[in-house]
Structure formats: structure tokens, C-alpha cells
Design an enzyme around this catalytic site. Structure first.
Site, PDB file in Angstrom:
ATOM      1  N   GLN A  47      -7.545   0.679   4.048  1.00  0.00           N
ATOM      2  CA  GLN A  47      -8.446   0.185   5.099  1.00  0.00           C
ATOM      3  C   GLN A  47      -9.900   0.116   4.633  1.00  0.00           C
ATOM      4  O   GLN A  47     -10.702  -0.568   5.254  1.00  0.00           O
ATOM      5  CB  GLN A  47      -8.376   1.086   6.338  1.00  0.00           C
ATOM      6  CG  GLN A  47      -7.021   1.097   7.032  1.00  0.00           C
ATOM      7  CD  GLN A  47      -6.665  -0.210   7.714  1.00  0.00           C
ATOM      8  OE1 GLN A  47      -7.513  -1.067   7.967  1.00  0.00           O
ATOM      9  NE2 GLN A  47      -5.389  -0.385   8.000  1.00  0.00           N
ATOM     10  N   THR A  71       9.913  -7.173 -12.319  1.00  0.00           N
ATOM     11  CA  THR A  71       9.144  -8.372 -12.673  1.00  0.00           C
ATOM     12  C   THR A  71       7.939  -8.506 -11.745  1.00  0.00           C
ATOM     13  O   THR A  71       8.061  -8.356 -10.528  1.00  0.00           O
ATOM     14  CB  THR A  71      10.044  -9.618 -12.556  1.00  0.00           C
ATOM     15  OG1 THR A  71      11.123  -9.438 -13.468  1.00  0.00           O
ATOM     16  CG2 THR A  71       9.289 -10.895 -12.880  1.00  0.00           C
ATOM     17  N   GLY A  86       0.832  -1.200   0.000  1.00  0.00           N
ATOM     18  CA  GLY A  86       0.000   0.000   0.000  1.00  0.00           C
ATOM     19  C   GLY A  86       0.868   1.252   0.000  1.00  0.00           C
ATOM     20  O   GLY A  86       0.545   2.253  -0.648  1.00  0.00           O
ATOM     21  N   THR A  87       1.967   1.184   0.714  1.00  0.00           N
ATOM     22  CA  THR A  87       2.888   2.324   0.790  1.00  0.00           C
ATOM     23  C   THR A  87       3.395   2.695  -0.603  1.00  0.00           C
ATOM     24  O   THR A  87       3.423   3.873  -0.976  1.00  0.00           O
ATOM     25  CB  THR A  87       4.077   1.956   1.717  1.00  0.00           C
ATOM     26  OG1 THR A  87       3.543   1.608   3.000  1.00  0.00           O
ATOM     27  CG2 THR A  87       5.056   3.099   1.845  1.00  0.00           C
ATOM     28  N   CYS A 103       0.514  -0.641  12.328  1.00  0.00           N
ATOM     29  CA  CYS A 103       0.988  -0.930  10.983  1.00  0.00           C
ATOM     30  C   CYS A 103       1.968   0.131  10.504  1.00  0.00           C
ATOM     31  O   CYS A 103       2.697  -0.073   9.557  1.00  0.00           O
ATOM     32  CB  CYS A 103      -0.185  -1.000  10.024  1.00  0.00           C
ATOM     33  SG  CYS A 103      -1.296   0.351  10.250  1.00  0.00           S
ATOM     34  N   ASN A 117      -7.060   4.477   9.548  1.00  0.00           N
ATOM     35  CA  ASN A 117      -6.569   3.210  10.078  1.00  0.00           C
ATOM     36  C   ASN A 117      -6.542   3.155  11.604  1.00  0.00           C
ATOM     37  O   ASN A 117      -6.503   2.083  12.179  1.00  0.00           O
ATOM     38  CB  ASN A 117      -5.163   2.924   9.545  1.00  0.00           C
ATOM     39  CG  ASN A 117      -4.243   4.115   9.651  1.00  0.00           C
ATOM     40  OD1 ASN A 117      -4.529   5.186   9.118  1.00  0.00           O
ATOM     41  ND2 ASN A 117      -3.149   3.957  10.348  1.00  0.00           N
ATOM     42  N   SER A 156      -4.260  -2.696  -0.596  1.00  0.00           N
ATOM     43  CA  SER A 156      -3.141  -3.553  -0.186  1.00  0.00           C
ATOM     44  C   SER A 156      -3.613  -4.977   0.078  1.00  0.00           C
ATOM     45  O   SER A 156      -4.632  -5.185   0.746  1.00  0.00           O
ATOM     46  CB  SER A 156      -2.504  -2.956   1.074  1.00  0.00           C
ATOM     47  OG  SER A 156      -1.425  -3.742   1.492  1.00  0.00           O
ATOM     48  N   GLY A 157      -2.852  -5.965  -0.416  1.00  0.00           N
ATOM     49  CA  GLY A 157      -3.271  -7.372  -0.332  1.00  0.00           C
ATOM     50  C   GLY A 157      -3.429  -7.894   1.084  1.00  0.00           C
ATOM     51  O   GLY A 157      -4.400  -8.580   1.406  1.00  0.00           O
ATOM     52  N   HIS A 158      -2.479  -7.550   1.942  1.00  0.00           N
ATOM     53  CA  HIS A 158      -2.479  -8.200   3.261  1.00  0.00           C
ATOM     54  C   HIS A 158      -3.552  -7.673   4.209  1.00  0.00           C
ATOM     55  O   HIS A 158      -3.739  -8.214   5.292  1.00  0.00           O
ATOM     56  CB  HIS A 158      -1.089  -8.144   3.901  1.00  0.00           C
ATOM     57  CG  HIS A 158      -0.651  -6.793   4.373  1.00  0.00           C
ATOM     58  ND1 HIS A 158      -0.534  -6.488   5.702  1.00  0.00           N
ATOM     59  CD2 HIS A 158      -0.289  -5.683   3.705  1.00  0.00           C
ATOM     60  CE1 HIS A 158      -0.112  -5.236   5.826  1.00  0.00           C
ATOM     61  NE2 HIS A 158       0.042  -4.725   4.618  1.00  0.00           N
TER      62      HIS A 158
END
Ligand code: PLP
Length: 400
Positions: A187, A245, A77-78, A342, A157, A207-209
Site C-alpha cells: 500500500q 517462467t 504481493g502475497t 482485498c 491497508n 504489488s502491480g495491481h
């Protein structure tokens, strides 16, 4: 000891299906999407499929063109926030040098703004109300002739304040369609309606996590109209906008997580609000605990539904450091965070709580409880019980 994980805004546990697809991609579909042989073609197809899943979760169908840049994959996300903000600032600097954001953004945005200030940009940091919300009216009043970018988070957040994104997007499109609108939805994605094409959002970070996907993978949605300069230089992957990649297993994982969570979004949000209501009411019954950021409705009841469904922030009277409570809960198998875990593991006074005007005694004595689709009512009942027994023992307040 049973584990109760209430730190889902820091990170989430990946879904079983996500773990399976990531490991399958690592085992067999390990090609580089840039390779011209079949392994590369297969990897490219997996990337394409994930883009389609994410586009659908954002309420649109990816157009069938061979090269598209509406869904870019980044590492976190950053990075998405950095690319959105620096990439826009650099592409539009001839049109202006003014940027608007809020005082309660994540450091991924605030620190990027500080960097741009060093490069000669002017940044307006809008204040928030007592509930952590920025008003669309204040965004409008802050607009200058040379404003090029507005960057506002969907959900804060730390306290779960929900920002009026659709209203701000509509206002900007009507009054200043030249301005680029970035939304940090790290979020907010899957916790509220975020439809970039309908809400006037030009750039959006995911963001994935935070959505039960893998770590190390994120998305930046980029509207076709946006000119963006890259911040990474190299092999020219992803239309030259994000060299490097592609993380194909991560991409397949975030695509599946976005698909699965968006399919059950309505029911999940409803269930999370019920849990939040239950938990907030439980906390309010414990003397000395003050829940932050929840406005009251006309009947003076907490109006939980104007806040995000998954974050509860609460201050504890008589506690000098939130870490004391955090570790006491940890001893009981309950994982929460103090302030915004986080951002870093260094305890610091929260800029968000300060901006909301939260009393001084709570600034270092606030815990964040954050839920996910995996949270159960039993988790919250047990946490409330733990707080009822343990908090009075730890607080100076109850001994007075
Ligand atoms: N923006 C917000 C609102 C966040 O909560 C976070 C992480 O907590 C980030 C950005 C950064 O995301 P990542 O951890 O994927 O870099």
C-alpha cells in the site's frame, strides 16, 4: 450512471500505457526469457528493462552484472510477503527463531507468521496506538538476542496508518545490523518515500495491481546481503529464488507503472493529500460519521499528513453492517469497501480496528474509501452528497 471508483486499495484500474505494453508483449514479444534464441533474448531484455525501471523507482541504479537478484518478480504481493518471511526464516534459522511484526499486518504476513509458529518460530505481534501506528521504540524493546527478522508494513491497508519505516530501519542498522528488515510496501509504494538502500530496508514487497499495473505480478526487493531460501522449486529461474517462467507481459506492465507513477509521485502525493483533506472535512460535517486513524495537531485540527494520502476509514453510527451502506452506495455507482476487501470477501471484524481500540459500535460499521491518481474532486463531492442524503435514511441513529 457515472462510475466513482473509491476502492483503489483493493485494486486499481491499469494505466492505458500499461494495457498497451502488456498486450504488445503478448502479441509479439512472447518469448521465454530462458530460451537461447532471439525471442528469448528479447524477452530477457524486457525483463531487464523492467528491473531497471523498478530499481530507479526505489532510488537506485541496478548494477550491470549479468545475474542479479535485487529485483525478483513474483505473482502477487502475497507471494512476495511469503517468500520474504519464510525465505528469511529458513535461511537464518540457525542464528535464531524470533520474529517481530505488528498486530495490524495484512493476512499475507499474519498467516505466514502463524505457519512459522507451527514450524517452531516465536513471533511477537506488536500493538499499535489509537491511530494504527507502531513506534520504533517498541520495536527496539521487543528485540531479543535470537531475533532474525522484523516485518512491518509501510502503510496499513485498512486505515492508512503510515509506519515510521525510516526510523525503524535506522534503529535496526545501528543497534542490530544482523537482523533482516522486511517491509510490506504493497500500500505504501508510490504513496510515500520508500528508499530501501537509504532506509535500511533489506526486503520490500510491491504489488502491480495496486499501482495501476497488471494483476498477477509483483516484486520482492532483496538487498544483496540477504540470504534467502526459495519457497518454489523447479526450473531455477531468477537465480533459483523463484522458479517458474517469468510473466513477461506482467513484468513489462509493472515496470512501466512503477516508472510512470514514481515520475509524478511528488505532485500526486500532494494532490491526494488535498483530496483527502477535502473528503475528511466533508465527512466530519455529517452527523454520526467518525473518521478513524487521524491524529490531531497542536491546533486540534486533523493532522492528515502523518497518515497515508490515499486511504480514509470512517465509522457510521447507527449502522449494524457496513455492507448495507456499501451496497446503497453501489446503487449510486460508487464503489467502496468495508474493512479490508482485498483480504477476502468474507466479512469479519477487523483486527486492525480492534488493535486501535476503535469503539465496538464501529467495528462492523466501517467503510474504507481509497483514492488513486485517477480520483477527482468531483468524485469526492458526489460521494459526500450521496452520503448526506442516503446515510440518514439508513441509520437508526438519526431516527432516535
Ligand atoms: N499487503 C498489503 C498491505 C495489502 O494491502 C495487500 C492486498 O491488499 C497484500 C499485501 C496482498 O497483495 P496481493 O493482492 O497482490 O496478493
Amino acid at each position: 450512471m457515472r462510475e466513482i471508483y473509491l476502492d483503489n486499495s483493493a485494486t486499481t484500474r491499469p494505466l492505458d500505457e500499461v494495457r498497451e505494453i502488456v498486450s504488445r508483449m503478448m502479441e509479439s514479444d512472447y518469448g521465454n526469457p530462458s530460451s537461447m534464441h532471439q525471442k528469448g533474448v528479447d524477452a530477457e531484455a524486457a525483463v531487464r528493462a523492467a528491473k531497471e525501471q523498478i530499481a530507479r523507482a526505489l532510488g537506485f541504479e541496478l548494477r550491470m552484472k549479468p545475474y542479479d537478484r535485487e529485483i525478483l518478480f513474483t505473482s502477487c504481493g502475497t507471494e512476495s510477503d511469503n517468500l520474504a518471511i519464510i525465505g528469511t526464516a529458513m535461511a537464518y534459522k540457525r542464528s535464531g527463531s524470533h520474529i517481530i511484526t505488528t498486530q495490524v499486518e495484512h493476512p499475507a504476513v499474519l498467516q505466514t507468521m502463524e505457519y512459522l509458529k507451527e514450524q517452531g518460530f516465536r513471533v511477537t505481534y506488536l500493538p499499535v496506538d489509537a491511530y494504527g501506528r507502531v513506534l520504533a521504540k517498541e520495536v527496539r524493546e521487543a528485540l531479543c538476542e535470537d531475533t532474525i527478522l522484523v516485518s512491518i508494513m509501510a502503510v496499513n491497508n485498512e486505515v492508512g496508518a503510515m509506519m515510521p519505516i525510516a526510523e525503524i530501519g535506522a534503529m535496526l542498522k545501528k543497534e542490530r545490523p544482523d537482523i533482516i528488515f522486511h517491509v510490506d510496501a504493497v500500500q505504501g509504494f508510490t504513496k510515500m518515500d520508500l528508499l530501501p538502500k537509504k532506509m535500511g530496508i533489506d526486503l520490500m514487497s510491491i504489488s502491480g495491481h495496486k499501482i495501476h499495473g497488471p494483476k498477477g505480478i509483483a516484486v520482492l526487493y532483496v538487498d544483496d546481503r540477504v540470504k534467502l531460501k526459495p519457497i518454489l522449486f523447479g526450473g531455477g529461474q531468477q537465480q533459483g529464488l523463484r522458479s517458474g517462467t517469468e510473466n513477461v507481459p506482467g513484468i513489462a506492465g509493472i515496470g512501466l507503472a512503477a516508472k510512470m507513477l514514481s515520475e509524478t509521485k511528488r505532485e500526486d502525493i500532494e494532490r491526494l493529500y488535498e483530496l483527502k483533506e477535502f473528503f475528511v472535512n466533508g465527512l466530519r460535517e455529517i452527523p454520526g460519521i467518525k473518521v478513524h486513524g487521524i491524529p490531531t495537531d497542536n491546533d486540534n485540527e486533523p493532522d492528515i499528513r502523518v497518515t497515508a494520502p490515499h486511504i480514509v476509514s470512517a465509522g457510521f453510527t447507527g449502522i449494524s453492517k457496513a455492507e448495507v451502506l456499501l451496497h446503497a452506495l453501489e446503487e449510486m455507482g460508487i464503489y467502496v469497501s468495508s474493512g479490508s476487501a482485498c483480504a477476502s470477501n468474507k466479512p469479519a471484524v477487523s483486527a486492525t480496528l480492534k488493535a486501535m481500540g476503535i469503539q465496538k459500535e464501529y467495528l462492523e460499521a466501517t467503510l474504507r474509501f481509497s483514492f488513486s491518481v485517477q480520483t477527482t474532486k468531483k468524485d469526492l463531492e458526489d460521494t459526500l452528497k450521496a452520503l448526506q442524503t442516503m446515510y440518514p435514511l439508513l441509520s437508526r441513529f438519526s431516527r432516535r
